[in-house]
Design a protein around this motif. Structure first.
Motif, PDB file in Angstrom:
ATOM      1  N   PRO A  38       0.730  -1.039  -0.073  1.00  0.00           N
ATOM      2  CA  PRO A  38      -0.039  -0.107  -0.108  1.00  0.00           C
ATOM      3  C   PRO A  38       0.961   1.162  -0.004  1.00  0.00           C
ATOM      4  CG  PRO A  38      -0.825  -1.640   1.528  1.00  0.00           C
ATOM      5  CD  PRO A  38       0.331  -2.117   1.033  1.00  0.00           C
ATOM      6  N   LEU A  39       1.814   1.198   0.733  1.00  0.00           N
ATOM      7  CA  LEU A  39       2.940   2.453   0.739  1.00  0.00           C
ATOM      8  C   LEU A  39       3.572   2.822  -0.895  1.00  0.00           C
ATOM      9  CD1 LEU A  39       4.121   4.606   1.983  1.00  0.00           C
ATOM     10  CD2 LEU A  39       6.145   3.070   2.774  1.00  0.00           C
ATOM     11  N   LEU A  40       4.092   1.362  -1.496  1.00  0.00           N
ATOM     12  CA  LEU A  40       4.513   1.473  -2.763  1.00  0.00           C
ATOM     13  C   LEU A  40       3.240   2.222  -3.748  1.00  0.00           C
ATOM     14  CD1 LEU A  40       6.559  -1.708  -2.856  1.00  0.00           C
ATOM     15  CD2 LEU A  40       7.518   0.766  -2.590  1.00  0.00           C
ATOM     16  N   ASP A  41       2.055   1.636  -3.551  1.00  0.00           N
ATOM     17  CA  ASP A  41       0.890   2.159  -4.405  1.00  0.00           C
ATOM     18  C   ASP A  41       0.747   3.712  -4.112  1.00  0.00           C
ATOM     19  OD1 ASP A  41       0.579  -0.299  -5.589  1.00  0.00           O
ATOM     20  OD2 ASP A  41      -1.032  -0.783  -4.119  1.00  0.00           O
ATOM     21  N   LYS A  42       0.966   4.051  -3.014  1.00  0.00           N
ATOM     22  CA  LYS A  42       0.628   5.468  -2.641  1.00  0.00           C
ATOM     23  C   LYS A  42       1.879   6.565  -3.300  1.00  0.00           C
ATOM     24  CE  LYS A  42      -1.779   8.729  -0.506  1.00  0.00           C
ATOM     25  NZ  LYS A  42      -3.083   8.810  -0.422  1.00  0.00           N
ATOM     26  N   ILE A  43       3.069   5.951  -3.266  1.00  0.00           N
ATOM     27  CA  ILE A  43       4.177   6.520  -3.656  1.00  0.00           C
ATOM     28  C   ILE A  43       4.020   6.606  -5.210  1.00  0.00           C
ATOM     29  CG2 ILE A  43       6.722   6.240  -4.235  1.00  0.00           C
ATOM     30  CD1 ILE A  43       6.949   5.111  -1.290  1.00  0.00           C
ATOM     31  N   LYS A  44       3.427   5.572  -5.963  1.00  0.00           N
ATOM     32  CA  LYS A  44       3.423   5.535  -7.480  1.00  0.00           C
ATOM     33  C   LYS A  44       2.326   6.599  -7.838  1.00  0.00           C
ATOM     34  CE  LYS A  44       2.920   1.574  -9.871  1.00  0.00           C
ATOM     35  NZ  LYS A  44       2.435   0.489 -10.420  1.00  0.00           N
ATOM     36  N   LEU A  45       1.330   6.670  -6.955  1.00  0.00           N
ATOM     37  CA  LEU A  45       0.113   7.527  -7.134  1.00  0.00           C
ATOM     38  C   LEU A  45       0.734   9.307  -6.912  1.00  0.00           C
ATOM     39  CD1 LEU A  45      -2.941   5.835  -6.173  1.00  0.00           C
ATOM     40  CD2 LEU A  45      -2.330   6.037  -8.459  1.00  0.00           C
ATOM     41  N   SER A  46       1.304   9.366  -5.884  1.00  0.00           N
ATOM     42  CA  SER A  46       1.520  10.671  -5.295  1.00  0.00           C
ATOM     43  C   SER A  46       2.864  11.317  -5.774  1.00  0.00           C
ATOM     44  CB  SER A  46       1.433  10.645  -3.695  1.00  0.00           C
ATOM     45  OG  SER A  46       0.374  10.074  -3.391  1.00  0.00           O
ATOM     46  N   LEU A  47       3.742  10.410  -6.179  1.00  0.00           N
ATOM     47  CA  LEU A  47       5.263  11.191  -6.569  1.00  0.00           C
ATOM     48  C   LEU A  47       5.526  10.557  -8.084  1.00  0.00           C
ATOM     49  CD1 LEU A  47       6.862  10.082  -3.225  1.00  0.00           C
ATOM     50  CD2 LEU A  47       6.498  12.329  -3.812  1.00  0.00           C
ATOM     51  N   ARG A  48       4.530  11.105  -8.859  1.00  0.00           N
ATOM     52  CA  ARG A  48       4.749  10.528 -10.299  1.00  0.00           C
ATOM     53  C   ARG A  48       6.153  10.934 -10.890  1.00  0.00           C
ATOM     54  NH1 ARG A  48       0.099   8.717 -12.287  1.00  0.00           N
ATOM     55  NH2 ARG A  48      -1.480   8.807 -11.306  1.00  0.00           N
ATOM     56  N   ASN A  49       6.747  11.990 -10.383  1.00  0.00           N
ATOM     57  CA  ASN A  49       8.015  12.282 -11.292  1.00  0.00           C
ATOM     58  C   ASN A  49       9.388  11.694 -10.522  1.00  0.00           C
ATOM     59  OD1 ASN A  49       6.797  13.744 -13.255  1.00  0.00           O
ATOM     60  ND2 ASN A  49       6.316  15.483 -11.814  1.00  0.00           N
ATOM     61  N   VAL A  50       9.191  10.894  -9.399  1.00  0.00           N
ATOM     62  CA  VAL A  50      10.293  10.429  -8.795  1.00  0.00           C
ATOM     63  C   VAL A  50      11.207   9.415  -9.665  1.00  0.00           C
ATOM     64  CG1 VAL A  50      11.010   8.780  -6.917  1.00  0.00           C
ATOM     65  CG2 VAL A  50       9.600  10.668  -6.292  1.00  0.00           C
ATOM     66  N   ARG A  51      12.403   9.775 -10.114  1.00  0.00           N
ATOM     67  CA  ARG A  51      13.195   8.822 -10.805  1.00  0.00           C
ATOM     68  C   ARG A  51      14.252   8.160  -9.994  1.00  0.00           C
ATOM     69  NH1 ARG A  51      16.315  12.588 -14.121  1.00  0.00           N
ATOM     70  NH2 ARG A  51      16.272  14.070 -12.382  1.00  0.00           N
ATOM     71  N   TYR A  52      14.561   8.454  -8.712  1.00  0.00           N
ATOM     72  CA  TYR A  52      15.341   7.813  -7.945  1.00  0.00           C
ATOM     73  C   TYR A  52      14.799   7.509  -6.547  1.00  0.00           C
ATOM     74  CZ  TYR A  52      19.009   9.737 -11.083  1.00  0.00           C
ATOM     75  OH  TYR A  52      19.584  10.058 -12.289  1.00  0.00           O
ATOM     76  N   VAL A  53      14.780   6.193  -6.261  1.00  0.00           N
ATOM     77  CA  VAL A  53      14.249   5.960  -4.818  1.00  0.00           C
ATOM     78  C   VAL A  53      15.538   5.395  -4.025  1.00  0.00           C
ATOM     79  CG1 VAL A  53      12.548   4.401  -3.601  1.00  0.00           C
ATOM     80  CG2 VAL A  53      12.108   5.466  -5.623  1.00  0.00           C
ATOM     81  N   PHE A  54      15.936   5.762  -2.970  1.00  0.00           N
ATOM     82  CA  PHE A  54      16.896   5.204  -1.873  1.00  0.00           C
ATOM     83  C   PHE A  54      16.353   5.122  -0.714  1.00  0.00           C
ATOM     84  CE2 PHE A  54      19.334   8.769  -4.638  1.00  0.00           C
ATOM     85  CZ  PHE A  54      19.655   7.974  -5.474  1.00  0.00           C
ATOM     86  N   ILE A  55      16.623   3.699  -0.484  1.00  0.00           N
ATOM     87  CA  ILE A  55      16.173   3.083   0.796  1.00  0.00           C
ATOM     88  C   ILE A  55      17.467   3.239   1.540  1.00  0.00           C
ATOM     89  CG2 ILE A  55      15.361   0.936   1.846  1.00  0.00           C
ATOM     90  CD1 ILE A  55      14.317   0.332  -0.941  1.00  0.00           C
ATOM     91  N   VAL A  56      17.213   3.756   2.936  1.00  0.00           N
ATOM     92  CA  VAL A  56      18.172   4.021   4.103  1.00  0.00           C
ATOM     93  C   VAL A  56      17.543   3.168   5.199  1.00  0.00           C
ATOM     94  CG1 VAL A  56      19.224   5.726   2.811  1.00  0.00           C
ATOM     95  CG2 VAL A  56      17.102   6.212   4.340  1.00  0.00           C
ATOM     96  N   GLY A  57      18.691   3.032   6.043  1.00  0.00           N
ATOM     97  CA  GLY A  57      18.134   2.324   7.469  1.00  0.00           C
ATOM     98  C   GLY A  57      19.490   1.802   8.150  1.00  0.00           C
ATOM     99  N   ASN A  58      19.199   1.424   9.568  1.00  0.00           N
ATOM    100  CA  ASN A  58      20.221   0.654  10.210  1.00  0.00           C
ATOM    101  C   ASN A  58      19.568  -0.593  10.734  1.00  0.00           C
ATOM    102  OD1 ASN A  58      22.271   0.193  12.039  1.00  0.00           O
ATOM    103  ND2 ASN A  58      21.449   1.575  13.421  1.00  0.00           N
ATOM    104  N   LYS A  59      20.326  -1.516  10.871  1.00  0.00           N
ATOM    105  CA  LYS A  59      19.843  -2.690  11.320  1.00  0.00           C
ATOM    106  C   LYS A  59      21.029  -2.990  12.444  1.00  0.00           C
ATOM    107  CE  LYS A  59      16.703  -5.022  10.384  1.00  0.00           C
ATOM    108  NZ  LYS A  59      15.298  -4.875  10.906  1.00  0.00           N
TER     109      LYS A  59
END
Length: 177
Positions: A38-59
């Motif tokens: 559902p988050l990916l769907d919302k990103i797809k609909l709301s951020l139509r011009n995004v060309r780069y997606v960077f996943i960041v985090g700490n484990k």
């Protein structure tokens, strides 16, 4: 209010993309995770011009080889699914990359942290051009005003503020945009 139509670069906190199936805070095993479609769907609909997606985090705390191997398998699945799900518009090219700290015990290297965003920014968004007298001119191909971070922690909000980009909490993003 953030103009989502201008955003070309998205930094997203790893923990916002992944949840356990068991409902526990930490995974029971490698199979105990799901990508938040559902988050990916919302990103797809709301951020139509995004060309780069960077996943960041700490484990923080992963130390034995099996845990590290399992985590990298999970990362590969998350990145692949994100790229496939978000990049399937006609003629849309989407670049993804991940920057995760897994063994750092130093608070300054914990994530989210601006050095990870800067590293991705430099690797993917910096272009070099020939300047006068043969010198190389480097400049970014995207302004920070066209970047957004989605997260769920105070650390990710602080990280985006320190990096001078817009931030939206994942729950607000899902309900308000």
């Amino acid at each position: 209010m953030i103009d989502l139509n201008k955003k070309e670069v998205l930094f997203i906190e790893f923990g916002t993309l992944v949840k356990t199936i068991s409902g526990k805070e930490t995974k029971e095993d490698l199979s105990d995770f799901r990508v938040q479609v559902p988050l990916l769907d919302k990103i797809k609909l709301s951020l139509r011009n995004v060309r780069y997606v960077f996943i960041v985090g700490n484990k923080y705390g992963i130390s034995n080889p099996k845990e590290i191997s399992d985590f990298y398998t999970e990362l590969f699945c998350v990145e692949t699914m994100s790229q496939h799900h978000l990049g399937d518009y006609p003629f849309r090219f989407l670049q993804t990359d991940i920057r995760i700290s897994i063994e750092s015990r130093n608070r300054e290297h914990m994530m989210p942290n601006t050095w990870m965003l800067q590293d991705l920014y430099d690797r993917w968004l910096m272009r070099s051009y020939g300047g006068q007298d043969g010198e190389t001119v480097r400049k970014w191909c995207c302004e920070k005003s066209n970047m957004l971070m989605i997260g769920k922690t105070e650390e990710s909000k602080e990280c985006s503020n320190n990096f001078d980009i817009d931030y939206v909490d994942v729950d607000d993003f899902l309900t308000n945009n």
